[in-house]
Design a protein around this motif. Structure first.
Motif, short mmCIF file in Angstrom:
data_model
loop_
_atom_site.label_atom_id
_atom_site.label_comp_id
_atom_site.label_asym_id
_atom_site.label_seq_id
_atom_site.Cartn_x
_atom_site.Cartn_y
_atom_site.Cartn_z
N ASP A 40 0.82 -1.21 0.00
CA ASP A 40 0.00 0.00 0.00
C ASP A 40 0.85 1.26 0.00
O ASP A 40 0.48 2.27 -0.61
N ALA A 97 0.55 4.05 -2.77
CA ALA A 97 0.15 5.42 -2.42
C ALA A 97 1.13 6.42 -3.01
O ALA A 97 0.73 7.49 -3.51
N ALA A 98 2.42 6.10 -2.98
CA ALA A 98 3.42 7.01 -3.53
C ALA A 98 3.22 7.19 -5.03
O ALA A 98 3.29 8.31 -5.56
N VAL A 104 0.40 6.75 -6.72
CA VAL A 104 -0.85 7.49 -6.93
C VAL A 104 -0.63 8.98 -6.75
O VAL A 104 -1.22 9.82 -7.45
N ASP A 105 0.24 9.34 -5.81
CA ASP A 105 0.54 10.75 -5.54
C ASP A 105 1.60 11.31 -6.48
O ASP A 105 2.13 12.41 -6.26
N ASP A 106 1.93 10.55 -7.54
CA ASP A 106 2.95 10.97 -8.51
C ASP A 106 4.31 11.19 -7.87
O ASP A 106 5.09 12.05 -8.30
N ARG A 107 4.58 10.40 -6.85
CA ARG A 107 5.90 10.47 -6.20
C ARG A 107 6.57 9.12 -6.40
O ARG A 107 6.08 8.10 -5.93
#
Length: 644
Positions: free
Chosen positions: A186, A190-191, A193-196
């Motif tokens: 996850d 999440a990273a 998805v956040d464009d990181r």
């Protein structure tokens, strides 16, 4: 000291034993590399192994990586000895699956990986032989992801592969790797998805977590012969594979995964301790331990959780036995299941063995002793004095012959191998035999059984519908054990499986009945019920995958149809076609020999054992050893001869 037990697994000739030697050398356990060709390796100890240059029995060696003790279990690579691999899988904390950079993903490699993934064994992949001509890197990595697991993550990369100057460098985990890890993590997801884009250390931590869970599979490139890339693999063993667990203060539990013979012929059992402690003079369910040696620990007088111990003093112990308490006792209306299904197929061949000098007793005793060390080498005495043995393949037959000659002094002659079939009930049958008060009664017992088909893969199930206490426990036990054993020979003499036998009626005489009455009556009643139910004979099959040039597909399909193949997938275009399906194990070799001529040598063929299917025409009955309980007169004569 923390411990990890790892297995070294591979298709034959991928370099598995050479890698084991290199690991021992690099960690200082040995001062000189052994050679498979010269027969000087540490783990191929038997004379036959040294002479043939293949591993036949699992062997254990220990090495240290910092404060971590690593027990290496070198397993056979040849598919004829897959039973040894199967037993090793049950005691591992992790595994190293070795591939050849030249031959790539081979049939047995896929078979092993499928089982490792299903069992969630944390596994590192080592691509060996990068210094050989024809070695591949990117193409092979793509094959690994396509044929073995999409979760493969390259930790190192090969440079100048296919040359003597081949070397490795650390691989940088990129966007594709992050996406693979994000499927089960996850934080990484999440990273993204956040464009990181996650940092390298973050991805390495995610890789370590998923490797331990059997969801990601780090890939290392190298050469066991030159040592290139082996240090990086050792770091992976230290950093990515989980440590052995267990409670040293809990009840002692352990598993016997191998047995060897000492110089005096005594049994030495290899035990993986999972819980508690094993000590010399401990009294166990198998006897009293008289000697104990912990692999990798000189002078240790006890084996703790995670340890592998060589235990002496237990003459009756067998491979697969477990230390520790087990649930005992059985009430009526409960079921006992005997399922011989395993992660790997059971032996599909049988051969008849004769002693060259005619000494049948000595031959059978030797075969029984060998089967005692390997339960899947099942042997039985045949009428007339010969013996039969179950096999995985012809190489195993050669090894058995050599072992009989060199270790037991028995020269054996083998008949051509034949396919081993199984029987499954197709209907429901019921039969009962009542005891009378006539003094001439054959059996002082009353039994009734109902036989019915069981679910696929369920093995043999014995159930009770009689009331609790209807029979003394000793009679229950005698009946149940006899029924499960009698199912070794069905109506045509083949083993019966996927069957449910229910005791529906029972009785005894408190004055004259003995357990032997139930042991003698049970096979007769069982076979009468099975006769009413009827059986269908099944044969072992292989699943196959085949890629051929498009202009040869018609001829290939004709050959497959002649081999009784069932085609499940057929797709392709102008250049090539892919065929998937199954075919009888008995026709696999014929197809393999035919394909090169039909496809100009361009066919890519993979097959592996994959269950059973009904035969198209019922085969000849197998020679019986039980007196044929379905025929009362014949059975009674057999019992009379046994008594005499």
């Amino acid at each position: 000291m923390p411990t990890v037990n790892i297995g070294i697994l591979a298709h034959v000739d991928a370099g598995k034993t050479s890698l084991t030697e290199r690991l021992l050398f690099e960690t200082g356990v040995i001062g000189r590399l052994g050679s498979v060709d010269a027969g000087t390796t540490q783990t191929d100890r038997g004379e036959i192994e040294r002479r043939r240059g293949i591993t036949i029995k699992s062997a254990v060696a220990a090495l240290g990586v910092g404060d971590l003790r690593v027990n290496l279990i070198d397993t056979p690579g040849h598919s004829d000895f897959v039973a040894e691999v199967e037993r090793a899988l049950g005691v591992l904390d992790g595994a190293v699956l070795v591939l050849s950079a030249v031959e790539g993903v081979q049939a047995h490699t896929r078979r092993l990986m499928k089982t490792l993934r299903r069992l969630r064994v944390p596994t590192l992949l080592f691509v060996n032989k990068i210094d050989r001509v024809g070695a591949r890197h990117e193409e092979l990595l793509a094959d690994v992801r396509r044929l073995l697991t999409p979760g493969a993550v390259a930790v190192t990369a090969a440079e100048d592969a296919g040359t003597k100057a081949a070397r490795v460098r650390p691989a940088v985990l990129g966007a594709a790797d992050a996406e693979r890890l994000a499927e089960h993590d996850d934080a990484v997801l999440a990273a993204l998805v956040d464009d990181r884009f996650p940092g390298e250390s973050e991805l390495r931590e995610a890789l370590a977590r998923q490797t331990a869970l059997g969801r990601a599979y780090p890939v290392y490139f190298g050469s066991a012969i030159t040592g290139v890339g082996v240090a990086e693999l050792i770091d992976g063993v230290r950093d990515l594979l989980p440590r052995a667990g267990g409670d040293a203060y809990g009840e002692t539990r352990g598993t016997v995964f191998a047995i060897e013979r000492g110089r005096a012929g005594e049994k030495i059992a290899y035990v993986r301790v999972r819980n508690g402690v094993l000590r010399v003079r401990d009294r166990t369910e198998f006897g009293t331990i008289t000697g104990l040696q912990v692999v990798g620990l000189q002078g240790a007088d006890e084996a703790r959780p995670g340890d592998i111990a060589k235990v002496r003093g237990l003459p009756g112990i067998r491979v697969g036995d477990r230390f520790g308490s087990a649930e005992t006792g059985q009430a009526a209306n409960t079921a006992t299941t005997t399922n011989t299904a395993t992660d790997f197929a059971t032996p599909s061949l049988e051969t008849v063995v004769r002693a060259a000098d005619g000494d049948r007793t000595r031959l059978h005793a030797a075969l029984v002793a060998m089967a005692d060390q390997d339960p899947l080498i099942r042997t039985r005495a045949l009428p007339g004095g010969e013996s039969s043995v179950l096999l995985y393949g012809e190489v195993q037959k050669e090894v058995i012959a050599a072992t009989l000659a060199e270790e037991y002094g028995v020269q054996a002659l083998f008949e051509p191998s034949r396919t081993v079939y199984t029987e499954r009930p197709v209907g429901v049958g019921e039969y009962r035999e009542d005891m009378t008060h006539d003094p001439s009664t054959r059996f002082r017992a009353t039994l009734g059984f109902r036989v019915a088909p069981g679910p696929a893969g369920s093995g043999r199930v014995f159930r009770y519908e009689t009331e609790l206490g209807a029979l003394p426990p000793v009679f229950h036990r005698a009946t149940e054990e006899t029924v499960l054993r009698a199912l070794d020979q069905g109506l045509d003499g083949w083993e019966v499986t996927d069957v449910v036998v229910t005791m529906v009626h029972s009785g005894f005489c408190s004055v004259t009945s003995v357990a032997a009455d139930f042991r003698k009556l049970a096979p007769f009643v069982l076979m009468r019920a099975l006769t009413e139910a009827g059986t269908e004979v099944h044969e072992p099959c292989h699943a196959f995958e085949l890629d051929v040039p498009a202009d040869t597909v018609s001829a290939v399909l004709s050959a497959l149809m002649a081999a009784e193949a069932e085609i499940e997938v057929s797709e392709g275009g102008t250049a090539s076609w892919s065929l998937r399906g199954n075919l009888p194990a008995r026709t696999v070799q014929d197809v393999e020999k035919t394909l090169p001529a039909l496809t100009r040598g361009e066919a890519v063929w993979l097959s592996q054992a994959a269950g059973e299917r009904p035969v198209r025409s019922r085969p000849a009955a197998r020679e019986r050893t039980d007196g044929n309980p379905a025929e009362l007169g014949e059975y009674l004569r057999h019992l009379a001869l046994e008594k005499a």
